[in-house]
Design an enzyme around this catalytic site. Sequence first.
Site, PDB file in Angstrom:
ATOM      1  N   ASP A  71       5.269  34.461  53.966  1.00 40.34           N
ATOM      2  CA  ASP A  71       4.539  33.814  55.055  1.00 40.34           C
ATOM      3  C   ASP A  71       4.176  32.380  54.630  1.00 40.34           C
ATOM      4  O   ASP A  71       4.297  32.018  53.462  1.00 40.34           O
ATOM      5  CB  ASP A  71       3.272  34.623  55.353  1.00 40.34           C
ATOM      6  CG  ASP A  71       2.613  34.249  56.667  1.00 40.34           C
ATOM      7  OD1 ASP A  71       3.267  33.604  57.508  1.00 40.34           O
ATOM      8  OD2 ASP A  71       1.435  34.611  56.863  1.00 40.34           O
ATOM      9  N   GLU A 118       6.380  26.918  55.498  1.00 48.19           N
ATOM     10  CA  GLU A 118       7.017  25.761  56.145  1.00 48.19           C
ATOM     11  C   GLU A 118       7.059  24.500  55.254  1.00 48.19           C
ATOM     12  O   GLU A 118       7.982  23.702  55.467  1.00 48.19           O
ATOM     13  CB  GLU A 118       6.296  25.440  57.468  1.00 48.19           C
ATOM     14  CG  GLU A 118       6.552  26.424  58.576  1.00 48.19           C
ATOM     15  CD  GLU A 118       5.777  27.737  58.381  1.00 48.19           C
ATOM     16  OE1 GLU A 118       6.228  28.764  58.912  1.00 48.19           O
ATOM     17  OE2 GLU A 118       4.738  27.720  57.717  1.00 48.19           O
TER      18      GLU A 118
END
Length: 240
Positions: free
Chosen positions: A122, A125
């Site tokens: 998770d 980015e």
Amino acid sequence: FPQEVQWNDIDYMAAQYDFTYNKTNFSTLPEMVGDLHQHTQRYIMILDPGIRDSKKHNAAFIDGNKNHVWINKTDGESPTEGKVWPGDVYYPDFTDESTRQWWGDQLSCLHKEISFDGVWIDMNEPSNFVSGSTSSPACTDDQYDKPPYTPRIIDNSLYAMTICPSSIQAAGRHYDLHNLYGHSEGIATRMALENLLGRNRSIIVSRSTFMSSGRYVAHWTGDNNADFDNMQWSISSTIN
């Protein structure tokens, strides 16, 4: 319905530090995972890339400092600091071979305590609860952090809710590598699990991917709602 896999979100961690588990609230987690395996079930837990920059009860941070595994500021020496669930964090540079080795070592140490079967990645980015960094100013005014043109994005800024594009990695500037961050983490995680599990089949799902990531990981779209807007967004999210 028969249960095949038990997934675990960030709650299992101690103070939300990667490569730890809460020995109070999840004191029997290793035994639970062993019981799952006895019933031919599997266990997959979540990991975030951000490592809390604190030496207290944090072997991953101490080893990371020793091996210089972090993404750095423009000076190429001082780690870029952001903020996510555990607090202030440094970001591993997965384009560096020493970082991939360090990441594998941390997963190996965790696996000795909790014999997980896969990894749910998770926040890669990479995500950041502050824009750019915790420094003041957060980023520079150079051509990488504030280029003459920015696409239609959040706050019209390349470092909104992520790290400064001017940050330095082994393979170059983050400006050129941002979209490859999740991809490079996926490769490092795949390498680690192949070493750990050998011929046993594993699974990795990653929130951030790039072209050819499917060779190493599956893609998940992040938290979403059961409504039509999210159904529409799922199309671009799946191919992003």
